[in-house]
Scaffold this motif. Structure first.
Motif, PDB file in Angstrom:
ATOM      1  N   ASP A  98       0.878  -1.087   0.113  1.00 39.16           N
ATOM      2  CA  ASP A  98      -0.099  -0.017  -0.127  1.00 39.16           C
ATOM      3  C   ASP A  98       0.949   1.276   0.082  1.00 39.16           C
ATOM      4  O   ASP A  98       0.801   2.052   0.909  1.00 39.16           O
ATOM      5  N   THR A  99       1.432   1.506  -1.229  1.00 37.14           N
ATOM      6  CA  THR A  99       2.610   2.657  -1.187  1.00 37.14           C
ATOM      7  C   THR A  99       1.845   3.804  -1.045  1.00 37.14           C
ATOM      8  O   THR A  99       2.471   4.770  -0.842  1.00 37.14           O
ATOM      9  N   ASN A 100       0.434   3.939  -1.400  1.00 39.88           N
ATOM     10  CA  ASN A 100      -0.280   5.251  -1.396  1.00 39.88           C
ATOM     11  C   ASN A 100      -0.730   5.693   0.022  1.00 39.88           C
ATOM     12  O   ASN A 100      -0.866   6.674   0.309  1.00 39.88           O
ATOM     13  N   LEU A 101      -0.513   4.657   0.977  1.00 41.98           N
ATOM     14  CA  LEU A 101      -0.722   4.811   2.381  1.00 41.98           C
ATOM     15  C   LEU A 101       0.470   4.902   3.237  1.00 41.98           C
ATOM     16  O   LEU A 101       0.578   4.518   4.345  1.00 41.98           O
ATOM     17  N   CYS A 102       1.611   5.083   2.741  1.00 43.27           N
ATOM     18  CA  CYS A 102       2.798   5.385   3.235  1.00 43.27           C
ATOM     19  C   CYS A 102       2.988   6.035   4.757  1.00 43.27           C
ATOM     20  O   CYS A 102       2.303   7.078   4.774  1.00 43.27           O
ATOM     21  N   ALA A 103       3.437   5.459   5.641  1.00 39.30           N
ATOM     22  CA  ALA A 103       3.446   6.322   7.068  1.00 39.30           C
ATOM     23  C   ALA A 103       4.517   7.160   7.003  1.00 39.30           C
ATOM     24  O   ALA A 103       4.270   8.034   8.055  1.00 39.30           O
ATOM     25  N   GLY A 104       5.187   7.254   6.114  1.00 34.68           N
ATOM     26  CA  GLY A 104       6.204   8.515   6.164  1.00 34.68           C
ATOM     27  C   GLY A 104       5.455  10.034   5.862  1.00 34.68           C
ATOM     28  O   GLY A 104       4.143   9.905   5.567  1.00 34.68           O
ATOM     29  N   PRO A 105       5.902  10.983   6.224  1.00 27.53           N
ATOM     30  CA  PRO A 105       5.451  12.392   5.829  1.00 27.53           C
ATOM     31  C   PRO A 105       4.782  12.414   4.529  1.00 27.53           C
ATOM     32  O   PRO A 105       5.565  11.762   3.496  1.00 27.53           O
ATOM     33  N   TYR A 106       3.664  13.025   4.431  1.00 27.71           N
ATOM     34  CA  TYR A 106       3.021  12.946   3.115  1.00 27.71           C
ATOM     35  C   TYR A 106       3.912  13.910   1.980  1.00 27.71           C
ATOM     36  O   TYR A 106       4.490  14.875   2.382  1.00 27.71           O
ATOM     37  N   ASP A 107       4.411  13.009   0.822  1.00 27.89           N
ATOM     38  CA  ASP A 107       5.228  13.656  -0.220  1.00 27.89           C
ATOM     39  C   ASP A 107       4.736  13.217  -1.432  1.00 27.89           C
ATOM     40  O   ASP A 107       4.937  11.849  -1.951  1.00 27.89           O
ATOM     41  N   GLU A 108       4.470  14.246  -2.405  1.00 22.69           N
ATOM     42  CA  GLU A 108       3.891  13.687  -3.721  1.00 22.69           C
ATOM     43  C   GLU A 108       4.060  14.803  -4.620  1.00 22.69           C
ATOM     44  O   GLU A 108       4.059  15.867  -4.438  1.00 22.69           O
ATOM     45  N   THR A 109       4.439  14.329  -5.954  1.00 23.50           N
ATOM     46  CA  THR A 109       4.698  15.347  -6.884  1.00 23.50           C
ATOM     47  C   THR A 109       3.435  15.858  -7.136  1.00 23.50           C
ATOM     48  O   THR A 109       2.444  15.525  -7.240  1.00 23.50           O
ATOM     49  N   GLY A 110       3.789  17.317  -7.489  1.00 21.20           N
ATOM     50  CA  GLY A 110       2.544  18.470  -7.640  1.00 21.20           C
ATOM     51  C   GLY A 110       2.122  18.715  -6.544  1.00 21.20           C
ATOM     52  O   GLY A 110       1.171  19.719  -6.845  1.00 21.20           O
ATOM     53  N   PHE A 111       2.304  18.473  -5.427  1.00 20.16           N
ATOM     54  CA  PHE A 111       1.856  19.013  -4.117  1.00 20.16           C
ATOM     55  C   PHE A 111       2.847  19.415  -3.121  1.00 20.16           C
ATOM     56  O   PHE A 111       2.905  20.477  -2.596  1.00 20.16           O
ATOM     57  N   THR A 112       3.969  18.373  -2.891  1.00 19.54           N
ATOM     58  CA  THR A 112       4.961  18.652  -2.002  1.00 19.54           C
ATOM     59  C   THR A 112       6.090  18.790  -2.685  1.00 19.54           C
ATOM     60  O   THR A 112       7.228  19.072  -2.390  1.00 19.54           O
ATOM     61  N   ARG A 113       6.206  18.236  -4.092  1.00 20.21           N
ATOM     62  CA  ARG A 113       7.350  18.172  -4.825  1.00 20.21           C
ATOM     63  C   ARG A 113       7.135  19.009  -6.203  1.00 20.21           C
ATOM     64  O   ARG A 113       5.749  18.794  -6.497  1.00 20.21           O
ATOM     65  N   PRO A 114       8.004  19.339  -6.829  1.00 22.01           N
ATOM     66  CA  PRO A 114       7.754  20.078  -8.484  1.00 22.01           C
ATOM     67  C   PRO A 114       7.184  19.089  -9.458  1.00 22.01           C
ATOM     68  O   PRO A 114       7.376  18.047  -9.050  1.00 22.01           O
ATOM     69  N   GLY A 115       5.909  19.421  -9.739  1.00 21.82           N
ATOM     70  CA  GLY A 115       5.151  18.693 -10.462  1.00 21.82           C
ATOM     71  C   GLY A 115       5.207  19.092 -12.195  1.00 21.82           C
ATOM     72  O   GLY A 115       6.432  19.575 -12.363  1.00 21.82           O
ATOM     73  N   ALA A 116       4.354  18.603 -12.889  1.00 17.12           N
ATOM     74  CA  ALA A 116       4.452  18.419 -14.264  1.00 17.12           C
ATOM     75  C   ALA A 116       3.944  19.815 -15.067  1.00 17.12           C
ATOM     76  O   ALA A 116       3.926  19.581 -16.466  1.00 17.12           O
ATOM     77  N   TRP A 117       3.709  20.829 -14.388  1.00 14.41           N
ATOM     78  CA  TRP A 117       3.374  22.024 -15.133  1.00 14.41           C
ATOM     79  C   TRP A 117       4.687  22.818 -15.622  1.00 14.41           C
ATOM     80  O   TRP A 117       4.821  23.963 -15.139  1.00 14.41           O
ATOM     81  N   SER A 118       5.419  22.017 -16.111  1.00 14.90           N
ATOM     82  CA  SER A 118       6.940  22.522 -16.504  1.00 14.90           C
ATOM     83  C   SER A 118       7.199  21.789 -17.780  1.00 14.90           C
ATOM     84  O   SER A 118       6.654  20.739 -17.947  1.00 14.90           O
ATOM     85  N   ASP A 119       8.432  22.083 -18.214  1.00 12.43           N
ATOM     86  CA  ASP A 119       8.965  21.360 -19.386  1.00 12.43           C
ATOM     87  C   ASP A 119       9.620  20.142 -19.046  1.00 12.43           C
ATOM     88  O   ASP A 119       9.636  19.224 -19.703  1.00 12.43           O
TER      89      ASP A 119
END
Length: 335
Positions: A98-119
């Motif tokens: 259940d990698t989507n329920l990781c117990a670590g701090p929430y960390d996701e592309t486009g929300f806490t990491r730079p996402g794809a609204w870029s080249d």
């Protein structure tokens, strides 16, 4: 295209960074919009699930341009999509898949990491899902919501001959309809107030489309279905899903209603022996299921793409997302 703070969208020029060990640099082709991007712009996304300033874009497709140390050079030139959650891969949830329920701090592309609204976009190579050469990257940009739909379908466990209802004929619901239709159901009913979407729902594999009012009041539909997938996220949609479920049915909830005026009734669930599942994001197995269905031609996102907007006109795309227009299904940014 960054959102510095709620309501503040601006272009920020930047050169692509070199990927670190275990990472790849992807040349983005297409990026999608969804309701969570609107939440970022409005400032209504819960504080723990966004970090401003943020470069949005968790739905995307592209091609690997450069690889970091320790990553196979053969990935260069490979068309790909990737999971969004940067999971730790070592906690109990990750270990059980259940990698989507990781117990670590929430960390996701486009929300806490730079996402794809870029080249360009940098992601860990372990999150990549390679696609065949010559794949339609425009359609592949819809594989992130398709993975969420796949997570719901896997939990539903439908077998051939199952009677199924899908509440919601938006992007997620229609993708779920396609995946469920591939399993040979006896009946597959879509439920949505936009009844003019009947032809689209049928094209996605539904036997018919009915309105929520018809579903709630018509004795023909009440307690009829073996599997019900809720993909509307509207007030009352979860309650409606449980009223459509027959005894011993599987119900999967994927939507997040901003308000709720029809709460679930526990006695109905218990007496009916209904098994209730919920979906938040998509684990790796759901991504694999969606990608395989897509490459096999069983999942066809193309009919759901209604609008294309240039990346530098993302403000207009967000405005379209806010338009109460019934003909908008999936909006893509052309990168």
């Amino acid at each position: 295209m960054w959102i510095d703070a709620p309501g503040q969208l601006r272009v920020r020029p930047a050169r692509p960074a070199a990927p670190a060990a275990g990472e790849v640099l992807v040349r983005v082709a297409w990026a999608g919009l969804c309701g969570s991007d609107r939440e970022i712009m409005r400032g209504t996304r819960p504080a723990g699930y966004v970090r401003y300033p943020v470069l949005p874009g968790h739905e995307w497709s592209g091609t690997v341009e450069t690889v970091g140390p320790g990553v196979a050079p053969s990935l260069v030139g490979q068309p790909v999509v990737a999971e969004g959650v940067w999971s730790c891969r070592i906690c109990v949830a990750c270990r059980r898949g259940d990698t989507n329920l990781c117990a670590g701090p929430y960390d996701e592309t486009g929300f806490t990491r730079p996402g794809a609204w870029s080249d360009h976009l940098i992601v860990p190579a372990t999150l990549l899902h390679p696609l065949p050469a010559g794949v339609d990257l425009r359609a592949a940009a819809v594989l992130e919501p398709a993975a969420c739909a796949a997570a719901a379908c896997l939990l539903a466990g439908a077998v051939p001959g199952t009677r199924i209802a899908v509440v919601g004929a938006g992007t997620l619901g229609l993708l779920a309809t396609q995946l469920l239709a591939a399993g040979g159901p006896a009946e597959l009913v879509a439920v949505d107030p936009r009844t003019h979407r009947a032809d689209l729902a049928v094209d996605c594999g539904a036997t018919t489309l009915i309105s929520p009012d018809e579903a709630a009041t018509g004795t023909r539909w009440r307690r009829r279905f073996d599997v019900v997938v809720e993909a509307a996220g509207a007030p009352g949609s979860a309650h409606l899903a449980t009223t459509l479920a027959g005894r011993g049915a599987q119900v999967v909830l994927t939507g997040l209603a901003s308000t709720e005026d029809h709460p679930l009734v526990p006695v109905d669930l218990v007496v009916g022996g209904i098994t209730l599942h919920t979906v938040f994001g998509a684990p790796s197995r759901a991504w694999t299921h969606a990608v395989r269905a897509f490459t096999a031609g069983l999942l066809r996102p193309e009919p759901l793409i209604t609008h294309e907007v240039a990346l530098d006109d993302a403000a207009r795309a967000l405005a379209l997302l806010d338009t109460p227009s019934s003909d908008i299904t999936k909006i893509l940014l052309r990168v």
